[in-house]
Structures are given as C-alpha cells and as structure tokens.
Design an enzyme around this catalytic site. Structure first.
Site, PDB file in Angstrom:
ATOM      1  N   HIS A 309      13.427   3.640  56.341  1.00 26.73           N
ATOM      2  CA  HIS A 309      13.382   2.237  56.793  1.00 26.73           C
ATOM      3  C   HIS A 309      14.155   1.400  55.762  1.00 26.73           C
ATOM      4  O   HIS A 309      15.357   1.578  55.593  1.00 26.73           O
ATOM      5  CB  HIS A 309      11.907   1.853  56.958  1.00 26.73           C
ATOM      6  CG  HIS A 309      11.626   0.486  57.493  1.00 26.73           C
ATOM      7  ND1 HIS A 309      12.573  -0.325  58.069  1.00 26.73           N
ATOM      8  CD2 HIS A 309      10.460  -0.223  57.552  1.00 26.73           C
ATOM      9  CE1 HIS A 309      12.017  -1.465  58.445  1.00 26.73           C
ATOM     10  NE2 HIS A 309      10.733  -1.430  58.133  1.00 26.73           N
ATOM     11  N   HIS A 348      19.257   5.214  64.677  1.00 25.73           N
ATOM     12  CA  HIS A 348      18.241   4.179  64.829  1.00 25.73           C
ATOM     13  C   HIS A 348      17.338   4.555  65.980  1.00 25.73           C
ATOM     14  O   HIS A 348      17.804   5.116  66.971  1.00 25.73           O
ATOM     15  CB  HIS A 348      18.893   2.808  65.091  1.00 25.73           C
ATOM     16  CG  HIS A 348      17.991   1.687  64.755  1.00 25.73           C
ATOM     17  ND1 HIS A 348      17.057   1.204  65.640  1.00 25.73           N
ATOM     18  CD2 HIS A 348      17.849   0.968  63.616  1.00 25.73           C
ATOM     19  CE1 HIS A 348      16.391   0.224  65.059  1.00 25.73           C
ATOM     20  NE2 HIS A 348      16.835   0.058  63.820  1.00 25.73           N
ATOM     21  N   ASP A 404      22.036  -0.738  57.302  1.00 29.75           N
ATOM     22  CA  ASP A 404      21.915  -0.293  55.919  1.00 29.75           C
ATOM     23  C   ASP A 404      23.131   0.481  55.435  1.00 29.75           C
ATOM     24  O   ASP A 404      23.298   0.689  54.237  1.00 29.75           O
ATOM     25  CB  ASP A 404      20.665   0.567  55.757  1.00 29.75           C
ATOM     26  CG  ASP A 404      19.427  -0.294  55.827  1.00 29.75           C
ATOM     27  OD1 ASP A 404      19.444  -1.360  55.216  1.00 29.75           O
ATOM     28  OD2 ASP A 404      18.472   0.092  56.509  1.00 29.75           O
TER      29      ASP A 404
HETATM   30  N1  CMC Z   1      21.672  12.095  60.261  1.00 30.11           N
HETATM   31  C1  CMC Z   1      21.715  13.256  60.967  1.00 30.11           C
HETATM   32  N2  CMC Z   1      21.036  13.469  62.097  1.00 30.11           N
HETATM   33  C2  CMC Z   1      20.273  12.467  62.540  1.00 30.11           C
HETATM   34  C3  CMC Z   1      20.171  11.237  61.860  1.00 30.11           C
HETATM   35  C4  CMC Z   1      20.915  11.067  60.671  1.00 30.11           C
HETATM   36  N3  CMC Z   1      20.868   9.925  59.986  1.00 30.11           N
HETATM   37  N4  CMC Z   1      19.331  10.418  62.536  1.00 30.11           N
HETATM   38  C5  CMC Z   1      18.913  11.112  63.600  1.00 30.11           C
HETATM   39  N5  CMC Z   1      19.483  12.351  63.611  1.00 30.11           N
HETATM   40  C6  CMC Z   1      19.340  13.405  64.623  1.00 30.11           C
HETATM   41  C7  CMC Z   1      17.958  14.028  64.560  1.00 30.11           C
HETATM   42  O1  CMC Z   1      17.930  15.136  63.681  1.00 30.11           O
HETATM   43  C8  CMC Z   1      17.743  14.413  65.999  1.00 30.11           C
HETATM   44  O2  CMC Z   1      18.482  15.575  66.256  1.00 30.11           O
HETATM   45  P1  CMC Z   1      17.880  16.722  67.208  1.00 30.11           P
HETATM   46  O3  CMC Z   1      17.634  16.060  68.525  1.00 30.11           O
HETATM   47  O4  CMC Z   1      18.918  17.798  67.236  1.00 30.11           O
HETATM   48  O5  CMC Z   1      16.603  17.168  66.553  1.00 30.11           O
HETATM   49  C9  CMC Z   1      18.410  13.295  66.764  1.00 30.11           C
HETATM   50  O6  CMC Z   1      19.414  12.775  65.901  1.00 30.11           O
HETATM   51  C10 CMC Z   1      17.453  12.189  67.189  1.00 30.11           C
HETATM   52  O7  CMC Z   1      16.930  11.584  66.016  1.00 30.11           O
HETATM   53  P2  CMC Z   1      15.411  11.273  65.749  1.00 30.11           P
HETATM   54  O8  CMC Z   1      15.012  11.808  64.405  1.00 30.11           O
HETATM   55  O9  CMC Z   1      14.568  11.680  66.917  1.00 30.11           O
HETATM   56  O10 CMC Z   1      15.450   9.707  65.664  1.00 30.11           O
HETATM   57  P3  CMC Z   1      14.252   8.762  65.249  1.00 30.11           P
HETATM   58  O11 CMC Z   1      14.291   7.641  66.190  1.00 30.11           O
HETATM   59  O12 CMC Z   1      12.964   9.497  65.117  1.00 30.11           O
HETATM   60  O13 CMC Z   1      14.655   8.280  63.768  1.00 30.11           O
HETATM   61  C11 CMC Z   1      15.783   7.110  62.047  1.00 30.11           C
HETATM   62  C12 CMC Z   1      15.372   7.125  63.528  1.00 30.11           C
HETATM   63  C13 CMC Z   1      16.388   5.759  61.703  1.00 30.11           C
HETATM   64  C14 CMC Z   1      14.524   7.338  61.169  1.00 30.11           C
HETATM   65  C15 CMC Z   1      16.794   8.263  61.821  1.00 30.11           C
HETATM   66  O14 CMC Z   1      17.954   8.036  62.591  1.00 30.11           O
HETATM   67  C16 CMC Z   1      17.181   8.405  60.353  1.00 30.11           C
HETATM   68  O15 CMC Z   1      16.483   9.095  59.615  1.00 30.11           O
HETATM   69  N6  CMC Z   1      18.298   7.732  59.888  1.00 30.11           N
HETATM   70  C17 CMC Z   1      18.661   7.725  58.489  1.00 30.11           C
HETATM   71  C18 CMC Z   1      17.812   6.705  57.748  1.00 30.11           C
HETATM   72  C19 CMC Z   1      18.278   5.283  58.026  1.00 30.11           C
HETATM   73  O16 CMC Z   1      19.457   4.969  57.997  1.00 30.11           O
HETATM   74  N7  CMC Z   1      17.284   4.406  58.248  1.00 30.11           N
HETATM   75  C20 CMC Z   1      17.573   2.949  58.443  1.00 30.11           C
HETATM   76  C21 CMC Z   1      17.309   2.497  59.843  1.00 30.11           C
HETATM   77  S1  CMC Z   1      17.998   0.865  60.173  1.00 30.11           S
HETATM   78  C22 CMC Z   1      17.175  -0.223  59.138  1.00 30.11           C
HETATM   79  C23 CMC Z   1      15.790  -0.449  59.513  1.00 30.11           C
HETATM   80  O17 CMC Z   1      15.544  -1.103  60.558  1.00 30.11           O
HETATM   81  O18 CMC Z   1      14.904  -0.036  58.771  1.00 30.11           O
END
Ligand code: CMC
Length: 507
Positions: A309, A348, A404
């Site tokens: 986050h 996201h 970010d």
């Molecule tokens: N790098 C590589 N793969 C990713 C990433 C990433 N940053 N984000 C998601 N994925 C993949 C994930 O592994 C999954 O793949 P699969 O379907 O093959 O298992 C797919 O994309 C769907 O992702 P998810 O994990 O189900 O997505 P989520 O909605 O649970 O998580 C998130 C959202 C923001 C936590 C995640 O995208 C992430 O960890 N991003 C990096 C951290 C980041 O930049 N966070 C800041 C968010 S914006 C600021 C805020 O509002 O806080």
C-alpha cells in the site's frame, strides 16, 4: 445526467433469482445499486450434508466468502468514485485531473470532508481552523525524543497519532459516552462541533507530527508551525527551517521553493483519498468500535505503511536501486515473472487499465526535475516502465504503473529520505480517513461494528489431555511448533549460564 431508459425497462425487476440445489428452494434477492445484501444469504439454510462439518454451520445459513474483500462493498459512500476499467478517479464527482490542475490541497480537503466546493469565506474559515491547530503541546517533544536515533519515521508517526489522542479526553467516547460523535447524526450541534474540532486537529497537526518525526532524525530542534503560508508551504518550512539568521535565510525568503511547494500540493491532492483502500478500511474498521478518532488514524497509519500500500513508493526506489541500470531491466522482469521478485509500483486492485494519478504525477515529476535536477534512477524507471508495458505477462494481467511508481522519484529528487516517503502519503491521506470517519459517524442508520465472519477449517472439538498422557500425539515439523532461533550477546551468555546451572533462571 444518467442514461435514458424506455419506460418498460424502468419497470425492470431489480432482483436476483437463485435456486439452492441442496434443497430445491428458490429465493429472490433484492438488487440495490447493482448489489445484493450478503445478510440475505443467512436465510438460505439446508440440513447438513454428508461432507459438511459441524463448524460449517450449514443449518444456520449460507456465509459469503470473500478473502481479501475482492467483491464486497462495506459502506455506502458519497465521497470518492473510482472506475478501474476506465482509469477514472473523482472526488465528490469532480475529476481528479481538474482538481489537481485548478484546486489546492485544503480546498480539496474541504470538498472531501464536507461534500461541496467551498465559498471564499467557507474556505477561509476551514483553512484558518486547520492551520490554527498546527502547534502541539511542548511535551510532545519528549515523546519524540524517547525514540531511538534510527527509529523509522512511520513508527514515530503511527505512535504519535495515538499519543495525540491522550491530550483530548473530550474526544474519547470511552470517557464521554459512546454516542459522543454518533449523536451528531441526530442533529446534536455540540457533537458535530466536537467532531469537526478533532478533524481540524488531525489535519492541522499531521504536518507538525510528520515534521517532528523528520527533524528528530536530523538532530534538529522542532519548529513551531509558521503563519501566513499554505498547508504544504508550512509543512516544507517545518521540515527545513533552521533559524532566521541562518546564512541561507539571508539569501532567500523563508518560504519554500514555489515549484516544490506546488508539486507537493498536487501530490497531496492525488493522495488525499482513494475510497476503500486498505488503510481507509482499517480506519473505519477501527472507528466502528467507537474509539477516539486519533486511535483510528493511528491504525490507518499502520495499515498504510505496508509495501503493498503506502510503503510501495519506498519499495519502488529500493527496487530501482537494486536493478542498478537499464541494462539489468530484462533480467529483473524475468525474475518477476518467475515470482522471485516483485515489481513495486505496478498493479492495482481496482485500476485495470491505468491509474489516472500516474499521468498527472509524470507531469509534476518533469516540473520538479527542472528545479532539482534529473534523478539518475529515472533512466532505469523509464526502461522498466516501457519494457513492462510491452511484456505479455504484465499486459495480460492488466498491470499498469500506479501512483507510487513515480511519486518516490519525485520525493527522492526533492531530497526526502526513502523511509520518509510513506509519511508523505499519510499526511494527505489523513484527510480521506477523517472524511470517511465523519461520514460513518453521521450515518443516519447509526454505526454498526465491523465484525466479519470466517470459515473455520480447524480441528473439531477435542478433549484436553494432561501433558504426561500426550505420548505420541505431539505435533512436530516446520511451522507447527515454535521456531528454534539463534541467540546472541547477553541472551546467549545467559542461556549458557543457565545450562551450566549456575545462575538464577529468571532475570
Ligand atoms: N508484479 C508482478 N505481478 C503482479 C503484480 C506486480 N506488481 N501485481 C499483481 N501481479 C500479478 C499477480 O501475481 C497475479 O498473477 P496471477 O493471476 O498469475 O497469480 C495477478 O497479477 C493479479 O494480481 P493480484 O495479486 O490478484 O492483485 P491484487 O489486487 O490482490 O493486488 C496489489 C494489488 C497493488 C497489492 C498488487 O498489484 C501489488 O502487489 N503491486 C505492487 C505493490 C504496489 O505497487 N502497491 C501500491 C498500490 S497503489 C497505491 C495505493 O493505493 O496504496
């Protein structure tokens, strides 16, 4: 204006018909705002089936499982709308692009909290209340000095908000009665005033606490919030001011650089709210048991700090430093695809095309770099950005840069230490948190404690066995018993001494 529908469609049956194949019974679930009430499903009961455990509570109604809140609406809100498929973000109906270009952080704060753009006198009243509430009790200096010299600023800030609550007994429902704030929903003007006073305090003192967390690490005295400056100018002043006689003050006015102050103001607008993100949800979850709002905000800080986050901006810079140069980007992306690394700043939960804040922030970045100089990490960031957007792994998962990805680069160019980045996220997000908290307290149907359910998959009932009779039934294995950890220093010596049986067994 909404879409026009023919009269026949207006009379459409807004409900969902479902059949429970276990019993053959049919149910009609009402649909409101394209949502169904989870509680309805509690009334869908069946006799326990052959594969059901007693803990499944089959006879007591269906539960709705949603690990990680992927599709559960926990509030009705009038504050912020995100259309993740189309990259839209609006505060109270106003597109974020217009607010970033034409408004100011405190005006946007007013909008988020009170629901409409203010008149000149309304804004002046709000601004003066927020800025008046900037200074804090001098005892707080002792609180900050109690931290270790290398304490993370988020540890300080999280604790500082909870600490702040200790000054305001009149804002504590545990002391004053649990309807202290909720009676504002019934039109109690004193309750409403009390609520707004805490809101002024929280926003006004957020910069002061953040600056104190910064300065304690720099070994600088604390600065009393100045007068005659905007919110973000005052913040920069509190971070950087040395003394009226320092040699730079003689050369320049004490006002922060206008481009940097403006950039921070825009960044604060972009970060002010984002509907039900993890930290706002935490603030509401905490607030739902009716503690003082300072405790709820402290909980929000803890949630925001995680690298998934608000800690992501710090994680992005650490990632770029570890990649080192554009030539290493392909290898890094391969490691991400093998799930050995995380591409911070991408992806996201809601945005599935682009994060509209990331476009605004790119522009701000250029303006800041024109003043501060270009960050060498930018080349790596650009190479990573371009390569990821062309790579099928990221394209097929609809992963795009989020806010970010760029904000950390701006903060770094502005000279902030990396571990201060999440603090720069918290300060503006306090506004979103209090807007949501206020909306919750003013809910006409009252505040319902947020108490989710679980699916219990653990052991069924079993009887206690005295230790001497537990032969052969011990649970052993990695993760199934306390880990064996290495001891060092004093603990190691004490344990050795204990093993020799020469010293007391307790300290
Ligand atoms: N790098 C590589 N793969 C990713 C990433 C990433 N940053 N984000 C998601 N994925 C993949 C994930 O592994 C999954 O793949 P699969 O379907 O093959 O298992 C797919 O994309 C769907 O992702 P998810 O994990 O189900 O997505 P989520 O909605 O649970 O998580 C998130 C959202 C923001 C936590 C995640 O995208 C992430 O960890 N991003 C990096 C951290 C980041 O930049 N966070 C800041 C968010 S914006 C600021 C805020 O509002 O806080």
């Amino acid at each position: 204006m909404g879409k026009q529908f023919p009269a026949s469609e207006l009379k459409r049956d807004e409900s969902l018909r479902i059949v429970d194949n276990r019993t053959g019974k049919e149910y009609t679930v009402p649909i409101t705002h394209n949502s169904i009430p989870a509680n309805f499903f509690k009334g869908i009961r069946a006799a326990a089936g052959p594969n059901d455990r007693p803990e499944d509570e089959t006879e007591r109604g269906l539960r709705v499982a949603d690990r990680g809140f992927l599709n559960t609406a926990v509030i009705e809100s009038h504050i912020t709308y995100i259309d993740g498929d189309n990259g839209v973000l609006r505060y109270r109906g106003y597109p974020i692009e217009q607010l970033a270009e034409r408004s100011s952080f405190l005006e946007v704060s007013y909008l988020l909290i009170y629901g409409a753009l203010p008149s000149a006198s309304q804004l002046s009243h709000f601004t003066s209340e927020v800025l008046l509430h900037g200074p804090i009790h001098s005892d707080a200096e002792g609180f900050f000095r109690a931290f270790r010299y290398d304490a993370h600023p988020m540890s300080m800030l999280t604790s500082a908000f909870a600490y702040l609550g200790s000054y305001y007994g009149e804002a504590n429902p545990s002391l004053q009665g649990q309807d202290l704030f909720t009676k504002a929903a019934k039109g109690d003007p004193a309750a409403l005033q009390n609520m707004d006073r805490q809101i002024f305090r929280l926003i006004g003192k957020a910069t002061t606490l953040a600056a104190m967390a910064y300065r304690i690490r720099q070994g600088r005295d604390f600065v009393v919030p100045p007068t005659g400056m905007s919110y973000t100018e005052s913040f920069l002043y509190q971070l950087d001011h040395l003394s009226p006689t320092d040699h730079l003050s003689e050369l320049h006015s004490n006002k922060p650089h206008p481009v940097l102050a403006k950039a921070l103001d825009i960044l604060f607008i972009l970060h002010a709210d984002h509907e039900m993100n993890a930290s706002s949800t935490t603030v509401l979850q905490t607030g739902s048991s009716l503690p003082d709002p300072f405790s709820a905000v402290a909980a929000g800080c803890a949630s925001l700090y995680g690298p998934l986050h608000g800690g992501a901006n710090e994680a992005v810079i650490r990632m770029l430093i570890s990649i080192g140069s554009p030539k290493n980007v392909p290898a890094f992306l391969e490691a991400v695809k093998k799930r050995q690394k995380v591409l911070s700043g991408f992806g996201h939960r809601v945005y599935k095309t682009s994060d509209p804040r990331s476009f605004i922030i790119r522009k701000v970045a250029d303006e800041v770099f024109a003043v501060t100089g270009r960050d060498p990490l930018l080349d790596t960031a650009m190479a990573l950005h371009d390569a990821a957007l062309k790579d099928d792994y990221f394209v097929s998962r609809r992963l795009a840069p989020n806010v970010d990805f760029w904000s950390g680069l701006i903060y770094r160019a502005m000279g902030f230490p990396m571990d201060f980045f999440p603090v720069l996220f918290v300060v503006p997000r306090v506004v979103g948190w209090v807007a949501h908290w206020r909306q919750m307290m003013l809910s006409p149907s009252g505040v319902k404690i947020w108490r989710p359910r679980q699916l219990y998959l653990g052991s069924s009932t079993r009887d206690y066995v005295p230790q001497e009779e537990r032969t052969g039934t011990f649970q052993v294995g990695v993760g199934m018993e306390p880990s064996v950890i290495e001891h060092s220093g004093m603990t190691k010596r004490r344990k050795l001494a204990e093993a020799a049986g020469k010293v007391r067994s307790k300290l």
